[in-house]
Write an enzyme that holds these catalytic residues in place. Sequence first.
Site, PDB file in Angstrom:
ATOM      1  N   HIS A   4      -9.956  50.020  45.691  1.00  0.00           N
ATOM      2  CA  HIS A   4      -8.556  50.399  45.406  1.00  0.00           C
ATOM      3  C   HIS A   4      -7.779  49.245  44.776  1.00  0.00           C
ATOM      4  CE1 HIS A   4      -9.463  54.089  47.392  1.00  0.00           C
ATOM      5  NE2 HIS A   4      -9.599  53.524  48.577  1.00  0.00           N
ATOM      6  N   ASP A  21     -14.886  58.406  46.045  1.00  0.00           N
ATOM      7  CA  ASP A  21     -14.186  58.226  47.320  1.00  0.00           C
ATOM      8  C   ASP A  21     -14.156  59.487  48.190  1.00  0.00           C
ATOM      9  OD1 ASP A  21     -12.585  57.351  49.374  1.00  0.00           O
ATOM     10  OD2 ASP A  21     -10.929  56.664  48.137  1.00  0.00           O
TER      11      ASP A  21
HETATM   12  C1  NGQ Z   1     -11.417  56.367  54.748  1.00  0.00           C
HETATM   13  N1  NGQ Z   1     -10.061  56.761  52.813  1.00  0.00           N
HETATM   14  O1  NGQ Z   1     -11.899  55.465  55.428  1.00  0.00           O
HETATM   15  O2  NGQ Z   1     -11.995  57.437  54.555  1.00  0.00           O
HETATM   16  C2  NGQ Z   1     -10.076  56.119  54.102  1.00  0.00           C
HETATM   17  C3  NGQ Z   1      -8.965  56.639  54.979  1.00  0.00           C
HETATM   18  C4  NGQ Z   1      -8.172  54.671  56.332  1.00  0.00           C
HETATM   19  C5  NGQ Z   1      -9.355  56.218  51.820  1.00  0.00           C
HETATM   20  N2  NGQ Z   1      -8.791  55.076  52.033  1.00  0.00           N
HETATM   21  C6  NGQ Z   1      -8.842  56.005  56.320  1.00  0.00           C
HETATM   22  N3  NGQ Z   1      -9.246  56.809  50.676  1.00  0.00           N
HETATM   23  O3  NGQ Z   1      -8.029  54.023  55.305  1.00  0.00           O
HETATM   24  O4  NGQ Z   1      -7.792  54.235  57.430  1.00  0.00           O
HETATM   25 ZN    ZN Z   2     -12.715  54.849  50.872  1.00  0.00          ZN
END
Ligand code: NGQ
Ligand code: ZN
Length: 457
Positions: free
Chosen positions: A272, A323
């Site tokens: 990101h 993602d």
């Molecule tokens: C994840 N997803 O780990 O799947 C994360 C969300 C977080 C993204 N960052 C959960 N797109 O970051 O705590």
């Molecule tokens: Zn991720």
Amino acid sequence: MRESGALWAEQALTADGWQREVRVEIGTDGRISAVEPGSTIRGRRLGILAPAPVNLHSHAFQRAMAGLTEQRGPDPRDSFWTWRRLMYRFLERIGPDEVESIAAFAQMQMLEAGFAAVAEFHYLHHQPGGAPYADLAELSNRIAAAASQTGIGLTLLPVLYRHGGCGGKALQSAQLRFANDPERFARLRQEADSAVRALDTDACTGVAIHSLRAVGPEDVAFAAALAPNAPLHIHAAEQTAEVEEVEACLGARPVEWLLANAEVDERWCLVHATHMTPDETAALAGSGAVAGLCPITEASLGDGIFDGASFQAHGGRFGVGSDSNVRISLAEELRTLEYSQRLRDRARAVLARPGRSTGRVLFDAAARGGAQAAMRDAGTLAPGRLADLVALDGEAADLAGREGDALLDSFVFSGGDRLVTDLWSAGRHVVREGRHVRHDAITRRYIRTIGRLKAAL
Ligand code: NGQ
Ligand code: ZN
């Protein structure tokens, strides 16, 4: 699935640029053994041939919730954080069979979209409630099992996750499935690595740190030392609330902290890196690390816009990842990235460079950056490299009359996924005539999985 032999393409994007009438030889080791422009037709005849990029960031299981998080909840503002609550709730229903079936389906779609490989950022390790499975690496093994069915080039990134937020906050109940102390994490990673090694020789195991929210500062050094020559990935600076939380706790913004406290170099991928100051942008670009951009998910979750123009001006390396897998499309990731820059800057062809069109710059970056992030000896079509190759339909109306970079521009901005006819991952010829060789069986199993999940809701 491995197929050695000769391919012949009308136009190919080789290490020396666009060439015509190119014969490409694939060796029995899954590597390119020869690239010969100006050859007479021999072997499998193709339209356009290019190196197939790596999908550098995926959470495979999230594919199964695509389209299920688009309503407004009771909160005044729907956000990344409300989405995360739904994602956690969905997760409770996912066990080993679901992980394998959903991952196989997602990987199949990646291959059909033109990705030869995936870096799977895998943090779902334990049973609901947090008890480990009898086999500690059960769910990692299921990701590897999916890769053996689909033939995708796997870089498995077992994820270290310890806390529910900065400053060692307690884990929420849904997060118990993610958590390991360092000792158990090391064991899990090693066991997962045995499953990955049983795949083809191009597969590898790296390490990931979920985020600076989910580990303490000392864990960063631990994870980096665990596999010193392997890829190292971390989510960083995706949401402004995350930047504020890390800053309050560690006294620095996430990217700033990592650059000052970890030896961020070519083995790192900062996923990101959406919210950076100009100094962070320049410093990350100078570090040689890859910025792992996930433009479709970043748009879907309302993250913000990566400053691609300035990162590129400083020579930064980037690649793309699917993602959340809400939509799996190489062309659309690249297009969304460029369009986000255009909408912000009210300009066109923002990431293009003199003599290199937008589509070409994006494609080259994704191929090189993705290979670096996954530590995959690919990313360019040259002898000795892995035969990660994507073929586009030279007869398609979208490509009629196009040459060189305009082919990639037409792929990225116009034709998209439907132009992909064939894909080889380390010489495994897994997509033919636009479909994965196990498309029907993998799809049937996925639909059955979704049916079971729905019945349990
Ligand atoms: C994840 N997803 O780990 O799947 C994360 C969300 C977080 C993204 N960052 C959960 N797109 O970051 O705590
Ligand atoms: Zn991720």
